[in-house]
Design a protein around this motif. Structure first.
Motif, PDB file in Angstrom:
ATOM      1  N   LYS A  12      46.892  44.584  36.533  1.00 11.13           N
ATOM      2  CA  LYS A  12      47.395  43.263  36.805  1.00 11.13           C
ATOM      3  C   LYS A  12      47.950  43.149  38.163  1.00 11.13           C
ATOM      4  O   LYS A  12      48.127  44.254  38.881  1.00 11.13           O
ATOM      5  CB  LYS A  12      48.384  42.804  36.020  1.00 11.13           C
ATOM      6  CG  LYS A  12      49.521  43.631  35.846  1.00 11.13           C
ATOM      7  CD  LYS A  12      50.586  43.108  34.804  1.00 11.13           C
ATOM      8  CE  LYS A  12      51.899  44.012  35.154  1.00 11.13           C
ATOM      9  NZ  LYS A  12      53.145  43.236  34.861  1.00 11.13           N
ATOM     10  N   ASP A  13      48.053  42.021  38.886  1.00 10.05           N
ATOM     11  CA  ASP A  13      48.647  42.063  40.248  1.00 10.05           C
ATOM     12  C   ASP A  13      49.953  41.181  40.180  1.00 10.05           C
ATOM     13  O   ASP A  13      50.539  40.915  39.145  1.00 10.05           O
ATOM     14  CB  ASP A  13      47.515  41.595  41.156  1.00 10.05           C
ATOM     15  CG  ASP A  13      47.122  39.906  40.758  1.00 10.05           C
ATOM     16  OD1 ASP A  13      47.969  39.311  39.902  1.00 10.05           O
ATOM     17  OD2 ASP A  13      46.499  39.135  41.568  1.00 10.05           O
ATOM     18  N   ASP A  14      50.278  40.980  41.436  1.00 14.83           N
ATOM     19  CA  ASP A  14      51.862  40.160  41.368  1.00 14.83           C
ATOM     20  C   ASP A  14      51.735  38.864  40.676  1.00 14.83           C
ATOM     21  O   ASP A  14      52.795  38.328  40.482  1.00 14.83           O
ATOM     22  CB  ASP A  14      52.291  40.308  42.840  1.00 14.83           C
ATOM     23  CG  ASP A  14      52.439  41.719  43.496  1.00 14.83           C
ATOM     24  OD1 ASP A  14      52.633  42.524  42.526  1.00 14.83           O
ATOM     25  OD2 ASP A  14      52.590  41.954  44.608  1.00 14.83           O
ATOM     26  N   ASN A  17      47.253  38.053  37.519  1.00 15.54           N
ATOM     27  CA  ASN A  17      45.810  38.113  37.409  1.00 15.54           C
ATOM     28  C   ASN A  17      45.278  39.481  36.851  1.00 15.54           C
ATOM     29  O   ASN A  17      46.126  40.335  36.968  1.00 15.54           O
ATOM     30  CB  ASN A  17      45.056  37.842  38.773  1.00 15.54           C
ATOM     31  CG  ASN A  17      45.460  36.360  39.333  1.00 15.54           C
ATOM     32  OD1 ASN A  17      45.428  35.492  38.568  1.00 15.54           O
ATOM     33  ND2 ASN A  17      45.690  36.472  40.713  1.00 15.54           N
ATOM     34  N   VAL A  87      49.185  48.679  37.568  1.00 11.33           N
ATOM     35  CA  VAL A  87      49.105  48.012  38.672  1.00 11.33           C
ATOM     36  C   VAL A  87      48.549  49.107  39.628  1.00 11.33           C
ATOM     37  O   VAL A  87      48.751  50.272  39.657  1.00 11.33           O
ATOM     38  CB  VAL A  87      50.311  47.476  39.293  1.00 11.33           C
ATOM     39  CG1 VAL A  87      50.753  46.385  38.611  1.00 11.33           C
ATOM     40  CG2 VAL A  87      51.366  48.305  39.419  1.00 11.33           C
ATOM     41  N   ASN A  89      48.148  50.309  43.768  1.00 10.67           N
ATOM     42  CA  ASN A  89      48.875  49.907  45.033  1.00 10.67           C
ATOM     43  C   ASN A  89      47.632  50.016  46.227  1.00 10.67           C
ATOM     44  O   ASN A  89      48.240  50.149  47.273  1.00 10.67           O
ATOM     45  CB  ASN A  89      49.802  50.687  45.012  1.00 10.67           C
ATOM     46  CG  ASN A  89      51.105  50.256  44.211  1.00 10.67           C
ATOM     47  OD1 ASN A  89      51.265  49.265  43.630  1.00 10.67           O
ATOM     48  ND2 ASN A  89      52.092  51.042  44.138  1.00 10.67           N
ATOM     49  N   TRP A 103      39.098  39.673  40.291  1.00  9.98           N
ATOM     50  CA  TRP A 103      40.527  39.420  39.917  1.00  9.98           C
ATOM     51  C   TRP A 103      40.470  37.981  39.166  1.00  9.98           C
ATOM     52  O   TRP A 103      39.724  36.889  39.770  1.00  9.98           O
ATOM     53  CB  TRP A 103      41.612  39.040  40.980  1.00  9.98           C
ATOM     54  CG  TRP A 103      42.052  40.639  41.465  1.00  9.98           C
ATOM     55  CD1 TRP A 103      41.439  41.209  42.708  1.00  9.98           C
ATOM     56  CD2 TRP A 103      42.653  41.331  40.902  1.00  9.98           C
ATOM     57  NE1 TRP A 103      41.956  42.475  42.920  1.00  9.98           N
ATOM     58  CE2 TRP A 103      42.896  42.672  41.760  1.00  9.98           C
ATOM     59  CE3 TRP A 103      43.640  41.564  39.846  1.00  9.98           C
ATOM     60  CZ2 TRP A 103      43.615  43.872  41.407  1.00  9.98           C
ATOM     61  CZ3 TRP A 103      44.518  42.441  39.633  1.00  9.98           C
ATOM     62  CH2 TRP A 103      44.392  43.603  40.402  1.00  9.98           C
TER      63      TRP A 103
END
Length: 127
Positions: A12-14, A17, A87, A89, A103
């Motif tokens: 997932k992202d911030d 998504n 996540v 980075n 995404w």
């Protein structure tokens, strides 16, 4: 007690998504979408299996790994799939088996043709 046969990770992202991938197929095979995952090898621990899957498919390292739950694969054999979230980075570079990655938001799940059980794993994470 259930035996963990494979592991999957929901990346997932911030913005919550989810990253999905489409594997390379032959011309006459359907093009289905997956979340990143692998079968466990021998006495391999779950976290190592997830790290190997992300390294092979996305050439990246996963952070903030947390177990979401288990998805039943085969009740007769008592096998489950351990589902994790994490996540990335770093920038994603696709491995040799991956054709495309995207995404997507949780609202777009019905727009994609997922492989068997993949959508159910994502829905388990959302709930």
């Amino acid at each position: 007690m259930s035996k963990v046969a494979e592991c999957s990770i929901i990346i997932k992202d911030d913005f919550n998504n989810i990253f999905i991938v489409r594997k390379k197929t032959k011309k006459n095979q359907p093009q289905l979408w997956y979340i990143v995952g692998r079968k466990i090898r021998g006495r391999e621990i779950e976290e190592k299996c997830i790290s190997r899957a992300v390294k092979d498919d996305l050439k990246s390292i996963v952070f903030n790994l947390a177990r979401v739950g288990e998805y039943i694969l085969d009740e007769n054999l008592n096998e489950v799939c351990a589902v994790y979230e994490g996540v990335l980075n770093e920038k994603v570079v696709y491995g040799s088996d991956i054709a495309e990655g995207r995404w997507i938001s949780t609202n777009e799940l019905d727009d994609f043709d997922f492989a068997d059980d993949e959508k159910e794993k994502i829905l388990m994470y959302i709930k």
